[in-house]
Design a protein around this motif. Structure first.
Motif, PDB file in Angstrom:
ATOM      1  N   ALA A 234      74.238  15.491 101.096  1.00  0.00           N
ATOM      2  CA  ALA A 234      73.461  15.164  99.901  1.00  0.00           C
ATOM      3  C   ALA A 234      74.362  15.266  98.669  1.00  0.00           C
ATOM      4  O   ALA A 234      75.515  15.701  98.748  1.00  0.00           O
ATOM      5  CB  ALA A 234      72.279  16.120  99.778  1.00  0.00           C
ATOM      6  N   GLU A 235      73.837  14.871  97.533  1.00  0.00           N
ATOM      7  CA  GLU A 235      74.552  15.004  96.271  1.00  0.00           C
ATOM      8  C   GLU A 235      74.054  16.245  95.537  1.00  0.00           C
ATOM      9  O   GLU A 235      72.904  16.647  95.680  1.00  0.00           O
ATOM     10  CB  GLU A 235      74.340  13.766  95.396  1.00  0.00           C
ATOM     11  CG  GLU A 235      74.863  12.468  96.007  1.00  0.00           C
ATOM     12  CD  GLU A 235      76.367  12.466  96.169  1.00  0.00           C
ATOM     13  OE1 GLU A 235      77.055  13.140  95.364  1.00  0.00           O
ATOM     14  OE2 GLU A 235      76.867  11.805  97.094  1.00  0.00           O
ATOM     15  N   VAL A 236      74.939  16.826  94.743  1.00  0.00           N
ATOM     16  CA  VAL A 236      74.590  18.051  94.013  1.00  0.00           C
ATOM     17  C   VAL A 236      73.344  17.849  93.155  1.00  0.00           C
ATOM     18  O   VAL A 236      72.403  18.653  93.177  1.00  0.00           O
ATOM     19  CB  VAL A 236      75.774  18.510  93.140  1.00  0.00           C
ATOM     20  CG1 VAL A 236      75.323  19.595  92.158  1.00  0.00           C
ATOM     21  CG2 VAL A 236      76.917  19.029  94.003  1.00  0.00           C
ATOM     22  N   LEU A 237      73.307  16.761  92.397  1.00  0.00           N
ATOM     23  CA  LEU A 237      72.201  16.556  91.463  1.00  0.00           C
ATOM     24  C   LEU A 237      70.905  16.180  92.160  1.00  0.00           C
ATOM     25  O   LEU A 237      69.834  16.273  91.569  1.00  0.00           O
ATOM     26  CB  LEU A 237      72.573  15.491  90.429  1.00  0.00           C
ATOM     27  CG  LEU A 237      73.742  15.872  89.514  1.00  0.00           C
ATOM     28  CD1 LEU A 237      74.054  14.738  88.551  1.00  0.00           C
ATOM     29  CD2 LEU A 237      73.457  17.158  88.744  1.00  0.00           C
ATOM     30  N   GLU A 238      70.978  15.757  93.426  1.00  0.00           N
ATOM     31  CA  GLU A 238      69.755  15.541  94.190  1.00  0.00           C
ATOM     32  C   GLU A 238      69.090  16.876  94.485  1.00  0.00           C
ATOM     33  O   GLU A 238      67.870  17.009  94.413  1.00  0.00           O
ATOM     34  CB  GLU A 238      70.076  14.836  95.509  1.00  0.00           C
ATOM     35  CG  GLU A 238      70.543  13.397  95.379  1.00  0.00           C
ATOM     36  CD  GLU A 238      70.978  12.817  96.713  1.00  0.00           C
ATOM     37  OE1 GLU A 238      71.482  11.696  96.710  1.00  0.00           O
ATOM     38  OE2 GLU A 238      70.806  13.481  97.750  1.00  0.00           O
ATOM     39  N   LEU A 239      69.903  17.857  94.848  1.00  0.00           N
ATOM     40  CA  LEU A 239      69.366  19.154  95.242  1.00  0.00           C
ATOM     41  C   LEU A 239      69.100  20.069  94.056  1.00  0.00           C
ATOM     42  O   LEU A 239      68.229  20.937  94.128  1.00  0.00           O
ATOM     43  CB  LEU A 239      70.331  19.842  96.215  1.00  0.00           C
ATOM     44  CG  LEU A 239      70.602  19.087  97.526  1.00  0.00           C
ATOM     45  CD1 LEU A 239      71.601  19.854  98.383  1.00  0.00           C
ATOM     46  CD2 LEU A 239      69.308  18.874  98.301  1.00  0.00           C
ATOM     47  N   ASN A 240      69.843  19.892  92.985  1.00  0.00           N
ATOM     48  CA  ASN A 240      69.648  20.739  91.808  1.00  0.00           C
ATOM     49  C   ASN A 240      69.834  19.911  90.542  1.00  0.00           C
ATOM     50  O   ASN A 240      70.943  19.804  90.018  1.00  0.00           O
ATOM     51  CB  ASN A 240      70.637  21.908  91.816  1.00  0.00           C
ATOM     52  CG  ASN A 240      70.430  22.834  90.629  1.00  0.00           C
ATOM     53  OD1 ASN A 240      69.472  22.697  89.870  1.00  0.00           O
ATOM     54  ND2 ASN A 240      71.329  23.794  90.448  1.00  0.00           N
ATOM     55  N   PRO A 241      68.752  19.308  90.020  1.00  0.00           N
ATOM     56  CA  PRO A 241      68.855  18.494  88.804  1.00  0.00           C
ATOM     57  C   PRO A 241      69.320  19.284  87.586  1.00  0.00           C
ATOM     58  O   PRO A 241      69.750  18.687  86.597  1.00  0.00           O
ATOM     59  CB  PRO A 241      67.422  17.968  88.606  1.00  0.00           C
ATOM     60  CG  PRO A 241      66.768  18.079  89.950  1.00  0.00           C
ATOM     61  CD  PRO A 241      67.382  19.278  90.589  1.00  0.00           C
ATOM     62  N   GLN A 242      69.233  20.633  87.646  1.00  0.00           N
ATOM     63  CA  GLN A 242      69.674  21.434  86.507  1.00  0.00           C
ATOM     64  C   GLN A 242      71.179  21.669  86.507  1.00  0.00           C
ATOM     65  O   GLN A 242      71.717  22.239  85.564  1.00  0.00           O
ATOM     66  CB  GLN A 242      68.950  22.785  86.498  1.00  0.00           C
ATOM     67  CG  GLN A 242      67.460  22.676  86.212  1.00  0.00           C
ATOM     68  CD  GLN A 242      66.840  24.027  85.906  1.00  0.00           C
ATOM     69  OE1 GLN A 242      67.469  24.894  85.314  1.00  0.00           O
ATOM     70  NE2 GLN A 242      65.597  24.221  86.306  1.00  0.00           N
ATOM     71  N   ALA A 243      71.866  21.253  87.561  1.00  0.00           N
ATOM     72  CA  ALA A 243      73.315  21.438  87.613  1.00  0.00           C
ATOM     73  C   ALA A 243      74.002  20.583  86.560  1.00  0.00           C
ATOM     74  O   ALA A 243      73.518  19.512  86.179  1.00  0.00           O
ATOM     75  CB  ALA A 243      73.840  21.097  88.999  1.00  0.00           C
ATOM     76  N   ALA A 244      75.145  21.049  86.078  1.00  0.00           N
ATOM     77  CA  ALA A 244      75.911  20.282  85.094  1.00  0.00           C
ATOM     78  C   ALA A 244      76.513  19.058  85.760  1.00  0.00           C
ATOM     79  O   ALA A 244      77.185  19.179  86.791  1.00  0.00           O
ATOM     80  CB  ALA A 244      77.020  21.156  84.506  1.00  0.00           C
ATOM     81  N   PRO A 245      76.294  17.854  85.211  1.00  0.00           N
ATOM     82  CA  PRO A 245      76.906  16.649  85.794  1.00  0.00           C
ATOM     83  C   PRO A 245      78.417  16.766  85.932  1.00  0.00           C
ATOM     84  O   PRO A 245      79.001  16.268  86.894  1.00  0.00           O
ATOM     85  CB  PRO A 245      76.512  15.547  84.805  1.00  0.00           C
ATOM     86  CG  PRO A 245      75.235  16.036  84.182  1.00  0.00           C
ATOM     87  CD  PRO A 245      75.402  17.525  84.076  1.00  0.00           C
TER      88      PRO A 245
END
Length: 617
Positions: A234-245
């Motif tokens: 998966a992609e980081v922002l899929e699993l945690n939208p609060q993560a810094a791009p």
């Protein structure tokens, strides 16, 4: 005889008194010790006796001592003493780190805030840079091997499978050195390695820490390694939208399948992670928002961080809009809405992007804006975090999804797809076909007539299909929905092609429960009429044991009232199901020896360990 107090505690190893057991792994046990003469507390890593007797493991232990002995760096656990390659007992004495492993921090706090994690990553990358320049690659970077001291200093430890780059690669009978879930593709297929294998593993650690999920997972090592080699995650922002791009981008580059597509050196990673903090207006030495402050008071530090980011993200988003970087602005707004989905100023900015054009000269720019916004699906926060009051966003969302008029020669717009979240556990997702793009028309031409608007209707449910090896009770969002059973009438099982699990669009949690297996949990977001298949084998709650080779072969084994017979007849390997077990050896002319064991799922342990003195030759 019942197994009792660990006989090592209170003993003296060379000049060190053993005080307390700190942990145990597959190859060694770690104790807190104290130097008898100077009273300094240390950590003593003692190789298991049956492994110390093996020349192969002695060589591996010797390599660890030699590797760490060459490294003196603030972010690498220092070695203080070593038993020597030919000593009867095999041990390494290191500094004692007063803190927690990164894995323990993840288990305690869940996903770690991006800016805090960036500081941890900087120190890890600096440790790797020093080791790589000394000609040593670690080969086993994972959260368990990262210690975070109470004062915020990060320490890389356990160079047990490290390799000196100017030596030939050593394998133990073709065995896999390292931890599969954090292993690079090159390490998985036994290619020649360099420092970039550690950078990939660092990427898996950052991914795990920022999302709470390992990037590559599966029901067994083979599936995990196949996912790593194929780059299935998966992609980081899929699993945690609060993560810094910016942190997601660093992690993505570290996790590239081809080594040449990653950062060339650990120094480049240090620079990239500093840029993550700089972009957020922070530094590792920020007086109130830093790793040490978070360790002392995570709740207060995260509150300060969110307040800082809400101001910073809004300001940077506005600046990017002014510069014409709509996609970049929407990434920042996406993160902000994940923190506060009702942020009125952000919602107003998004609505303003779709105001009617004042002149035809603005059409091209609005086309780009509209396309980027559509590709972000009206900001993923609406999908991943639905508002408690859907009507509050209805007008804004309607405008986001409106077709946009564009000139016929408009250049293609780079797509930024936001896929539904998935957990990396041997699962596959079938996404619905994308909505066809609005047909572009020349300025001033008549648009094609539209059919009458259909009455609003409820979105179609998503469908989840299961493909399981063992029977299990199926729970969705804390409620039991049915069963998967190995019995006749397969078409009636929940989750089959004829009986899918129907779910409302949005985030859900799937749990598979079997009293003889570890709880399986998968969190995901499903869209309207989307199909998702989960294929997995539950991890059994059992541990395999090997009878100590010094045990007389005529001893009879009983495990929880199951009689195995003489050790010589069943090969000396057996399993203990469940969370605990009672093991009995009845040895002719020697007596009965009983042990209460608490197995760890999937582990391999020796028993008895140590051997009772009555059975020693």
């Amino acid at each position: 005889m019942v197994a009792g107090r660990n006989p090592v505690i209170g003993s003296v190893i060379d000049k060190y008194e053993v005080l307390q057991k700190l942990g145990e792994g597959a190859t060694a046990t770690v104790y807190r010790g104290r130097h008898i003469s100077i009273g300094k507390d240390v950590a003593i890593k003692v190789l298991h006796p049956h492994l110390c007797a093996s020349s192969r493991y002695r060589e591996r232990f010797h390599r660890e001592a030699r590797a760490v002995g060459r490294l003196s760096h603030e972010n690498i656990v220092s070695i203080l003493d070593y038993s020597g390659q030919n000593a009867e007992d095999c041990y390494i004495v290191t500094e004692l780190v007063d803190g927690m492993t990164l894995l323990a921090l993840i288990d305690t706090h869940g996903a770690i805030p991006s800016e805090i994690l960036a500081s941890i990553g900087i120190e890890l990358a600096e440790a790797l840079s020093f080791a790589h320049k000394a000609g040593i690659i670690h080969r086993d970077i994972k959260p368990e091997n990262v210690m975070v001291r109470r004062d915020g200093v990060v320490k890389l430890m356990d160079f047990g499978v490290a390799r000196v780059l100017d030596e030939g690669q050593i394998t133990l009978d073709g065995s896999l050195l390292g931890s599969p879930a954090y292993m690079s593709p090159q390490q998985a297929v036994d290619e020649k390695l360099d420092g970039r294998t550690d950078l990939f593993s660092l990427g898996t650690v950052l991914f795990h820490a920022v999302t709470g999920h390992v990037p590559f997972a599966g029901s067994n090592a083979s599936i995990i390694l196949r996912n790593i080699i194929d780059g299935q995650r998966a992609e980081v922002l899929e699993l945690n939208p609060q993560a810094a791009p910016a942190l997601a981008a660093v992690t993505d580059k570290l996790l590239q399948t081809r080594a040449e597509d990653r950062y060339p050196t650990a120094d480049d990673v240090v620079t990239a992670l500093h840029a993550v903090l700089t972009e957020s207006g922070l530094t590792p030495e920020h007086p109130r928002i830093n790793l040490r402050a978070w360790l002392v008071n995570p709740k207060e530090t995260e509150t300060l961080l969110v307040a800082h980011l809400q101001t910073d993200l809004l300001s940077r988003g506005k600046s990017r809009l002014a510069e014409g970087d709509t996609v970049g602005a929407l990434q920042l707004f996406n993160r902000l809405l994940a923190m506060d989905e009702n942020h009125t100023e952000v919602l107003a900015l998004i609505q303003a992007l779709h105001a009617p054009p004042a002149s035809s000269t603005r059409i091209g720019r609005l086309a780009v804006i509209g396309a980027a916004t559509l590709l972000l699906a009206g900001i993923a926060a609406w999908v991943a975090y639905p508002s408690a009051d859907p009507g509050a966003h209805a007008a804004a969302k309607a405008k986001i999804e409106a077709p946009v008029v564009a000139p016929p020669a408009a250049p293609p717009v780079a797509t930024l797809a936001v896929a539904p979240a998935s957990t990396p556990v041997a699962a596959t997702t079938t996404k619905p076909l994308p909505t066809p793009a609005a047909k572009a028309t020349l300025p001033g031409s008549r648009p094609e007539p539209r059919p009458p608007a259909a009455a609003a209707s409820a979105p179609l449910p998503g469908k989840v299909f299961l493909d399981l090896v063992q029977p299990a009770d199926v729970w969705i969002d804390g409620q039991k929905k049915g069963e998967w059973r190995n019995a006749k009438g397969r078409q009636t099982w929940l989750g089959t092609q004829d009986n899918p699990i129907l779910l409302d669009p949005g985030p859900h949690t799937l749990e598979l429960k079997n009293p003889g297996a570890k709880l399986f949990t998968e969190r995901f977001t499903i869209g309207p009429d989307e199909s998702r298949r989960v294929s997995t084998e539950l991890e059994r709650l059992s541990s395999e044991y090997v009878v100590n080779s010094a045990m007389p072969r005529d001893c009879l084994l009983t495990v929880d009232n199951t009689k195995y017979g003489a050790v010589k007849d069943f090969g000396g390997r057996f399993e203990v199901p469940g969370a605990t077990g009672h093991v009995i050896f009845d040895c002719p002319d020697k007596g009965r020896f009983e042990y209460d064991v608490t197995p760890k799922a999937g582990s391999l342990d020796y028993i008895p360990n140590p051997m009772p003195k009555e059975l020693l030759p």
